[in-house]
Design a protein around this motif. Structure first.
Motif: not given
Lengths: 281, 373
Positions: A1-3, B209-211, B249-250, B252
């Motif tokens: 996840m790039p967060l 699956h990548d927001p 979560r995606l 933030g």
């Protein structure tokens, strides 16, 4: 996840330690049987070379019977391989791709000629294709086709014994091939036949070639089923292995010469095909 | 056989190009989701691994049959188990870009792209002309004669896209189209992909699956968890009002579900938050990690929401630190390194956390159009 992008806390990979080289001595318990095994395989061939009548070799090679047997052997082995490809590749595809009831039984049946003594295979062929056989009588009376003791009979006997080698190799290649390529072909509008010819076959071509080589080598050396089903008629059904066997009873040197030729031809062809097909990535 | 490549008629306004209810039952896992996509629309199916995204894509492509429901594309039932209707994959007007592209290794880039048009009835020459045109549009004209193994990841991705688009599909399906690329290539390829998807006249479904892919590429997001749609809408709505922990979560955000009574939201038996707005009934409370302040001792003064918490984890997050906190509620807080130094942060350390009521966003838990479970 790039967060969570975390370049600082990520551990810096240390340079890998030099891989320890295996410099230890090779254990005798492995080396000795390995050397013996090699010797066991090579010594008989050396024996052939040592006992070969080198001085009279040119004359013997040009004897008409020798060349006839060689030509017949090459022709029948090649025809048998083509027959195996024609029937064996579709059968391998069926076994690898189609989930049908009794598939395990079919797979077991396919390998039966592999474990069957070739002479028994010849007898079985006679019982089916012989003049009074299950199909032979009908073939003879309806079409006038006689198979036993003919060149066609040689091809059938060789194909019967060699086909399992091809099927097993091709089925293995098909199972190893990524079926998702076939799905991709379907999404592009290819039906199963087009997918088979345009995608599956090219993908498993090396496997098919390897299977064909094995099949051809087996057909070239075939003896038991051939002599039982096709007999021993010079120029018609007398292949090299049969010629060798018969020569052995009367003229040892002739048998050695024939064996040398068979050995040279098969090694040469296998080696050239191997470079071309089997070791390709 | 399928008709040759033709321009489709404009769809009747109001009817979606794709209308589907996808049900696949695998005992332990059950996929059940409804999808509608208009012509020209790009929808992202977003969800964690194992949510059923790829299964959904496979049912649309006809690679996995439905157990129930239906797939109607351009007015035609492609899969409808209750009426025993079934159209095989090769007869569906679809194009698929697979996760690792699955370019045929024995064919050149040109012949890979020409494969579809050829199967749709064009002769070799015309199929190659169509393929050449598509490769040109992708900026790959000079790579036409290369085999897939001679192409870079980004180039292979574009060849795969050209191959899928070359049959003018009514429905374009993309399965994690950027997942196999490195970060740098992904950025460029994503921008190009966006351009090509915008130009595609048919419906487009993107599984990811990548927001970030979903937010950049799609007009509308459908979020799946455990085979169900948990939220759908445009990017702005979803990023502002997440409805599950996964979505929160995606995007933030901290997210809690609770019961509102005026300015008080009861989040669990022992804990309530005070909100700026008045609400009643089941609600979500969301606030960004930057709204959570940390104190070594109980702070005096303004914040209404103050609770004791312990640190369960710390990570770098951009220029700041992201601190995971346990306590009456699990939250994450973003603090500056300076503040962290001041607090002497360490795992297991007790702290006080505070959130201003005005920084929380409260919205009803059961509005129309979503499917809370």
């Amino acid at each position: 996840m790039p967060l969570l992008d975390d370049p600082v806390a990520r551990p810096v990979p240390a340079a890998p330690p030099p891989r320890p080289r295996r410099t230890g001595r090779i254990p005798v318990a492995l080396l000795l049987p390995a050397a013996l095994g090699l010797l066991f395989l090579v010594l008989p061939l050396v024996g052939l070379l040592v006992r070969a009548p080198w001085t009279t070799l040119p004359q013997r090679l040009t004897e008409p019977g020798v060349l006839t047997a060689l030509r017949l052997s090459l022709q029948t082995a090649t025809l048998a391989t083509l027959l195996c490809l024609l029937l064996g590749v579709p059968l391998a595809w069926l076994l690898a791709r189609v989930d049908f009831p009794g598939r395990r039984v079919v797979r077991a049946l396919v390998t039966v000629p592999l474990v069957l003594p070739p002479v028994v295979g010849g007898v079985a062929l006679l019982l089916v294709f012989g003049r009074r056989g299950l199909l032979g009588g009908w073939l003879d009376s309806t079409f006038g086709i006689t198979l036993p003791f003919t060149t066609t009979g040689v091809v059938l006997a060789e194909a019967f014994v060699a086909m399992p080698f091809l099927i097993i190799a091709v089925e293995g290649a098909l199972r190893g091939a990524d079926t998702r390529y076939e799905e991709a072909a379907a999404t592009l509008g290819a039906n199963r036949w087009t997918t088979f010819t345009h995608v599956t076959l090219p993908l498993v071509a090396p496997g098919i070639a390897a299977g064909a080589v094995l099949c051809w080598a087996r057909a070239l050396g075939e003896f038991g089923a051939t002599i039982t089903f096709a007999g021993n008629f010079p120029g018609r059904t007398q292949t090299m292995p049969i010629a060798v066997y018969l020569a052995l009873e009367t003229d040892l040197e002739a048998a050695i010469v024939l064996s040398l030729i068979l050995l040279t031809v098969s090694v040469a062809i296998l080696a050239s095909l191997r470079d071309r097909w089997i070791t390709s990535p | 056989m399928t008709a040759p490549i033709v321009t489709r008629d404009e769809p009747v306004a109001g009817t979606p190009m794709l209308d589907a209810r996808l049900v696949v039952d695998r005992g332990a896992f059950r996929l059940d989701l409804a999808l509608r996509i208009s012509a020209g629309e790009v929808v992202a199916l977003l969800g964690p691994n194992g949510a059923g995204k790829t299964t959904a894509l496979r049912t649309l492509a006809g690679l996995t049959p439905l157990h129930d429901g239906y797939v109607t594309l351009d007015g035609q039932d492609l899969d409808r188990p209750d009426l025993s209707r079934w159209t095989a994959t090769e007869r569906r007007p679809i194009g698929v870009v697979f996760q690792d592209y699955l370019l045929f290794p024995h064919l050149t880039a040109l012949d890979n792209v020409a494969f579809g048009p050829r199967r749709h009835g064009l002769d070799r020459q015309r199929a190659r002309a169509v393929a050449s045109d598509w490769l040109g549009r992708m900026g790959l004209a000079e790579h036409a004669r290369r085999k897939p193994r001679q192409l870079s990841g980004g180039q292979a991705q574009r060849v795969a896209l050209a191959r899928a688009l070359a049959v003018n599909p009514a429905l374009l399906l993309l399965d994690e189209p950027l997942a196999a690329l490195d970060a740098r290539t992904r950025l460029d390829t994503r921008a190009q992909l966006q351009r090509h998807l915008a130009a595609h006249p048919g419906a487009t479904l993107l599984v990811t699956h990548d927001p970030l892919d979903a937010l950049v590429l799609a007009d509308r997001l459908v979020i799946v968890e455990q085979g169900r749609v948990v939220q759908e809408g445009d990017a702005a709505t979803i990023t502002a009002q997440p409805r599950t922990d996964y979505v929160a979560r995606l995007v933030g955000l901290n997210l809690h579900r609770g019961r509102a009574d005026g300015h008080t939201v009861r989040v669990n038996a022992d804990f309530s938050l005070t909100s700026g707005d008045r609400h009643d009934g089941e609600v979500f409370v969301a606030y960004p990690p930057s709204a959570v302040a940390l104190y070594p001792r109980r702070p005096d003064g303004s914040p209404r929401n103050v609770w004791p918490a312990t640190i369960t984890g710390i990570q770098r997050h951009g220029d700041n630190l992201r601190v995971q906190l346990g306590g009456p509620i699990d939250v994450v807080a973003d603090i500056t390194p300076a503040a962290a130094a001041h607090l002497h942060l360490g795992a297991g350390q007790p702290l006080w956390a505070a959130v201003k009521a005005t920084e929380t966003r409260v919205y009803p838990a059961a509005p129309g159009g979503s499917h809370p479970e």
